[in-house]
Write an enzyme that holds these catalytic residues in place. Structure first.
Site, PDB file in Angstrom:
ATOM      1  N   HIS A  10       0.826  -1.209   0.000  1.00 45.13           N
ATOM      2  CA  HIS A  10       0.000   0.000   0.000  1.00 45.13           C
ATOM      3  C   HIS A  10       0.863   1.263   0.000  1.00 45.13           C
ATOM      4  O   HIS A  10       2.004   1.270   0.467  1.00 45.13           O
ATOM      5  CB  HIS A  10      -0.929   0.019   1.222  1.00 45.13           C
ATOM      6  CG  HIS A  10      -0.200   0.057   2.537  1.00 45.13           C
ATOM      7  ND1 HIS A  10       0.349   1.208   3.062  1.00 45.13           N
ATOM      8  CD2 HIS A  10       0.084  -0.924   3.423  1.00 45.13           C
ATOM      9  CE1 HIS A  10       0.911   0.944   4.214  1.00 45.13           C
ATOM     10  NE2 HIS A  10       0.776  -0.357   4.463  1.00 45.13           N
ATOM     11  N   GLU A  88      -1.785  -6.837   7.566  1.00 45.67           N
ATOM     12  CA  GLU A  88      -0.465  -6.565   8.121  1.00 45.67           C
ATOM     13  C   GLU A  88      -0.250  -7.401   9.378  1.00 45.67           C
ATOM     14  O   GLU A  88      -1.203  -7.870  10.016  1.00 45.67           O
ATOM     15  CB  GLU A  88      -0.348  -5.064   8.443  1.00 45.67           C
ATOM     16  CG  GLU A  88       0.943  -4.610   9.095  1.00 45.67           C
ATOM     17  CD  GLU A  88       2.179  -4.906   8.268  1.00 45.67           C
ATOM     18  OE1 GLU A  88       2.508  -6.118   8.136  1.00 45.67           O
ATOM     19  OE2 GLU A  88       2.823  -3.971   7.780  1.00 45.67           O
TER      20      GLU A  88
END
Length: 212
Positions: A10, A88
């Protein structure tokens, strides 16, 4: 048959900018993060890449990156599948803490071990080994079969979930993990052989400011 797998971390998030441990917390992209995602999409389109399906995590920074990449490529209509397994790494008690303040509290060596070691867990959180234990089964069961069937696959995820994938794809050892960096908004383009090994890898560096 083309077996294309593209990984992209990202773009810069609000907590990246503030130097905070993020983990499963859900901050949005910064203006620069949006620009990084758009630049990744422009670069992929310029170089002739296309996708049939995309995977992303349950977190907004990865989802927006995925959507922005595809928008720049004119591919917003393709399926986007959200997989919590691609989230994550969970930083546990470190989540929301400033990284410099954490170093002052616990020392550089301990924080480095938590961040970059393979099997060292921060308090209440996951090690990279723990993260890999959920990411890799998702890859093998859900993502890889599509690649091997000839679908062109984009994965927009996070630094540590992608580190777990790159470790396997690149054949890295645990000792090499501390030096593995996954930069925001930089696509990693893999082409796979018929036996699922890597035939080639290309890193597509982008000019983030071009086209802004």
């Amino acid at each position: 048959m083309e077996r294309l797998l593209v990984l992209v971390r990202h773009g810069q998030s609000e907590w990246n900018l503030r130097n905070l441990f993020t983990g499963w917390r859900d901050p949005d992209l910064t203006e620069r993060g949006v620009a990084e995602a758009r630049a990744a999409g422009r670069g992929l389109k310029r170089d002739g890449y296309g996708f049939d399906v995309a995977f992303t995590s349950a977190l907004i920074r990865a989802q927006r990156t995925c959507a922005l990449v595809l928008e720049e490529m004119g591919l917003s209509e393709i399926p986007i599948l959200r997989e919590r397994a691609l989230n994550e790494r969970d930083y546990g008690d470190l989540s929301g803490l400033n990284k410099d303040e954490a170093r002052a509290r616990w020392g550089d060596a301990q924080v480095h071990a938590w961040r970059r070691g393979y099997d060292v867990r921060p308090p209440g959180g996951e090690s990279l080994k723990d993260t890999a234990a959920r990411v890799l089964p998702c890859y093998v069961a859900t993502i890889l079969p599509r690649v091997m069937a000839g679908q062109r696959v984009l994965v927009a995820a996070h630094g540590n979930s992608l580190r777990a994938l790159v470790m396997v794809l690149d054949g890295l050892t645990e000792a090499q993990v501390p030096d593995l960096q996954i930069r925001t908004g930089v696509p990693l383009v893999y082409r796979l052989n018929a036996d699922t090994t890597v035939a080639s890898k290309t890193v597509l560096d982008q000019d983030v400011d071009a086209g802004r």
